[in-house]
Design an enzyme around this catalytic site. Structure first.
Site, PDB file in Angstrom:
ATOM      1  N   GLU A 183       0.829  -1.218   0.000  1.00 52.06           N
ATOM      2  CA  GLU A 183       0.000   0.000   0.000  1.00 52.06           C
ATOM      3  C   GLU A 183       0.864   1.269   0.000  1.00 52.06           C
ATOM      4  O   GLU A 183       0.477   2.298   0.536  1.00 52.06           O
ATOM      5  CB  GLU A 183      -0.982   0.012   1.194  1.00 52.06           C
ATOM      6  CG  GLU A 183      -1.846  -1.218   1.314  1.00 52.06           C
ATOM      7  CD  GLU A 183      -2.726  -1.460   0.090  1.00 52.06           C
ATOM      8  OE1 GLU A 183      -2.833  -0.570  -0.774  1.00 52.06           O
ATOM      9  OE2 GLU A 183      -3.300  -2.552  -0.008  1.00 52.06           O
ATOM     10  N   GLY A 184       2.019   1.186  -0.619  1.00 51.37           N
ATOM     11  CA  GLY A 184       2.948   2.317  -0.674  1.00 51.37           C
ATOM     12  C   GLY A 184       4.021   2.147   0.374  1.00 51.37           C
ATOM     13  O   GLY A 184       3.731   2.146   1.571  1.00 51.37           O
TER      14      GLY A 184
END
Length: 356
Positions: free
Chosen positions: A201-202
């Site tokens: 998610e980053g």
């Protein structure tokens, strides 16, 4: 049934991963396969970020949840594992040794963990509340503040809390000693499983860049300035309460360092983008430490009010002890992060690539 013509999408195999073995990660191959537009054309990235930002809050929760599980396992082990004697005299005189929880260094790891977990959990709930207010408050100013805070805090929740979750899981394994490195205890699984939270998610480096590159400057810095004003207001309203002095003084000092770091970034980041990149992770940690200091200050105020009202539940006294520990032993890390982030990028970027 009648599935019709095959869309040429193939699963070529499952990945063998370091952790999260209950989750199947596949290699997918597309051979000129057909895709379908979902939603409005050219709005896909914007819609994806709605999902991603929600997921980032969830991953921050994952980091804290895995830290909590690891802490609980480590605390139970420390109370049962007999090894050595207390430095101040035997605490289990009828046994062959004392439980390792008597040793200050074991206590250090347990207290560090608990101080971060409990405030981190409060920070998650507080941030989620901002999202609720952004959606549901009848007051436009409150909705705007909620949106501002959600945007500002999301990379901190994701990046800072998962970094700390890894540290807690590592300390929990350390408390288990050599046993923790085996599969006889759950510590190794917690260590493996939490590691992905810093990546998906980053990555946390991307979260830090998002914080300093986009979130600080958004709307002329309105969100971070509003946060500074909220911290100042809390300190001003409670600084004359002697019971809250460790919390108000610690919070005021951390806020001043965070503000100094913010001003440094605004002055030096635009001049040289590498300065912002070099400072980003330390800034994210400085922000996270300050946010957790605010959570402990809020918790302490509630606990003191309960005690003053005659509530004798030891829960409140325990909270205050852990909160004071955070202020005394964890929050001073802000000094190091500020020093590093204001050192600039010159030495970090000095070596040519071939020197690595």
């Amino acid at each position: 049934g009648k599935p019709g013509a095959r869309n040429p999408v193939f699963c070529d195999g499952l990945e063998e991963k370091m952790g999260i073995h209950g989750n199947a990660t596949c290699v997918i191959r597309h051979e000129e396969s057909t895709g379908w537009l979902v939603g409005e054309e050219n709005r896909g990235l914007a819609l994806m970020f709605v999902m991603m930002n929600e997921a980032r809050i969830g991953v921050g929760l994952q980091g804290i949840a895995q830290a909590e599980a690891a802490y609980q396992a480590a605390a139970a082990f420390a109370k049962e594992r007999l090894q050595g004697r207390s430095l101040t005299g035997p605490k289990n005189p009828d046994g062959p040794a004392d439980p390792i929880i008597v040793h200050p260094d074991v206590r250090r790891m347990l207290m560090d963990s608990r101080a971060v977990i409990e405030a981190g959990r409060a920070f998650l709930f507080w941030t989620a509340l901002q999202g609720d207010l952004a959606h549901a408050s009848p007051d436009e100013a409150v909705r705007q503040k909620g949106n501002d805070y959600m945007a500002l805090m999301t990379p901190v929740v994701k990046g800072f809390l998962t970094d700390k979750g890894l540290k807690v899981c590592s300390d929990a394994l350390q408390i288990h000693g050599g046993s923790g490195f085996t599969e006889h205890f759950p510590a190794s699984q917690y260590m493996r499983d939490v590691r992905i939270a810093l990546i998906y998610e980053g990555t946390n480096g991307v979260q830090a860049l998002d914080l300093v590159g986009r979130k600080l400057a958004a709307n002329g810095g309105r969100a971070v300035m509003g946060f500074f004003a909220e911290l100042d207001a809390f300190v001003a309203a409670n600084q004359d309460d002697p019971a809250l002095k460790p919390f108000t003084e610690g919070l005021a000092d951390a806020k001043a360092k965070l503000q100094e770091g913010t001003m440094w970034l605004m002055q030096n980041g635009l001049m040289n983008p590498d300065n912002a990149g070099a400072a980003s992770t330390d800034y994210m940690h400085l922000f996270g430490l300050t946010a957790l200091a605010y959570m402990w200050a809020l918790i302490a105020k509630t606990c003191q009010a309960k005690i003053a009202a005659g509530d004798t539940d030891p829960f409140y006294a325990t909270k205050l002890t852990i909160g004071r520990y955070y202020m005394q032993r964890v929050l001073p890390d802000t000094t190091g992060h500020l020093a590093k982030l204001t050192s600039g990028s010159e030495l970090m970027m000095a070596l040519p690539a071939e020197a690595f």
